[in-house]
Motif scaffolding. Sequence first.
Motif, PDB file in Angstrom:
ATOM      1  N   ALA A   1      14.423   7.951  -0.371  1.00  0.00           N
ATOM      2  CA  ALA A   1      13.644   8.110   0.864  1.00  0.00           C
ATOM      3  C   ALA A   1      12.675   9.286   0.792  1.00  0.00           C
ATOM      4  O   ALA A   1      11.635   9.278   1.453  1.00  0.00           O
ATOM      5  CB  ALA A   1      14.584   8.311   2.046  1.00  0.00           C
TER       6      ALA A   1
ATOM      7  N   VAL B   1      12.191   6.463   7.997  1.00  0.00           N
ATOM      8  CA  VAL B   1      13.207   6.060   7.024  1.00  0.00           C
ATOM      9  C   VAL B   1      14.379   5.417   7.752  1.00  0.00           C
ATOM     10  O   VAL B   1      14.895   5.981   8.722  1.00  0.00           O
ATOM     11  CB  VAL B   1      13.725   7.273   6.216  1.00  0.00           C
TER      12      VAL B   1
ATOM     13  N   LYS C   1      10.106   3.424   4.919  1.00  0.00           N
ATOM     14  CA  LYS C   1      11.011   3.131   3.811  1.00  0.00           C
ATOM     15  C   LYS C   1      12.353   2.637   4.330  1.00  0.00           C
ATOM     16  O   LYS C   1      13.004   3.305   5.138  1.00  0.00           O
ATOM     17  CB  LYS C   1      11.233   4.389   2.963  1.00  0.00           C
TER      18      LYS C   1
ATOM     19  N   GLN D   1       8.355  -0.434   2.428  1.00  0.00           N
ATOM     20  CA  GLN D   1       9.011  -0.185   1.148  1.00  0.00           C
ATOM     21  C   GLN D   1      10.513  -0.444   1.286  1.00  0.00           C
ATOM     22  O   GLN D   1      11.164   0.164   2.138  1.00  0.00           O
ATOM     23  CB  GLN D   1       8.778   1.260   0.710  1.00  0.00           C
TER      24      GLN D   1
END
Length: 420
Positions: free
Chosen positions: A234, A310, A333, A359
């Motif tokens: 991350a 994240v 992410k 991602q």
Amino acid sequence: MASAMLRRNIITHYCKFASCLARHSSIHNPRSVSVSSFQFHSAALPSYMRGAVYWEPNKPLTIEEFHMPRPKTGEVLIKTKACGVCHSDLHVIKGEIPFSSPCVVGHEITGEVVEHGPLTDNKTIERLPVGSRVVGAFIMPCGNCSYCSKGHDDLCEAFFAYNRAKGTLYDGETRLFFRNSGKPVFMYSMGGLAEYCVVPANGVSVLSDSLPYTESAILGCAVFTAYGAMAHAAQVRPGDSVAVIGTGGVGSSCLQIARAFGASDIIAVDVQDEKLQKAKILGATHTVNSAKEDPIEKIIEITGGKGVDVAVEALGKPQTFAQCTLSVKDGGKAVMIGLAQAGSLGEVDINRLVRRKIQVIGSYGGRARQDLPKLIRLAETGIFNLSHAVSRTYTFEEAGKAFQDLSEGNIIGRAVIEIV
């Protein structure tokens, strides 16, 4: 003369660390032992020990007797003091992740170095002298493969090719043999749920005297896994918003690491209110009970309609995999650290992945040589609170009950088995 001098120098060197055996020399000592059997240690060891054995899926662990395991070059023998209770072992015990059996489970340990393998290099012996208090990482890097040589210990080729695929150490052999039959027993990581275990020295770091053996065991997996996810996958930065889906031992460690890294909004998601209450102590600024409300909607609401920078999935379930990917903002992410039943698949919206630059990153653990000393320091300074993370302890004889309680969801945070 030169041969005799060499022999004396080697013996003198090794006697600094342990009682001495004569080095091989067919000229000067025809009764000497071979190099392959040369060992040195600080005191006489028992001839056997006990370990917890997994036999087949959904069968109870049994405590069996083994010949004393012996380390080889670059390995250390550790007298185990404590071993964490982890879902990874539980996946093996339940047959959800195939692994060779019979095997000794347990991979999250602390203990004392009692012996080095033969011909181990001086730097290793000086770093981990006999008598050292140590913690072992579950990913035990070989130090020599293409990944280890680049510092990517978490992708060590030997670890995955030998330990995870075959249940052995990196010469293709186990160090565990039943006392009565002499038959080999496989190793899950170092096979740490035992009175002694053999660990490659690259996977071991010295534990500060100020840190207790019991609580510090979780540094080798729960905290190690969380740190790998936050630091490497991350790359959490101060001010980032973070959501952690699943607040068991690893997920709750992610909360503490996120706080240590300066995250702003830290959102804990779980289905148990008791775990969510504990999450607030560990760093969560917000909690979401996903059994009562939609976690995706709630995360987006908390973050002003954007989603988090994240999101971490710490359960290994297809449903929470999807929740994780849908909870992150554009360019965010989604980090997956939860292991699932073999063959499980996660779904992702391909168009959103592409258009919004989402991602999706897998992360198995940290990097032992670089990260484990950092984690010990975080615990030593109190930035990571071990006593808050460990909620329950068991005796060695209660190992089976510990994993049963874990399976039934009766453990809040992390439990540790004390081995004395």
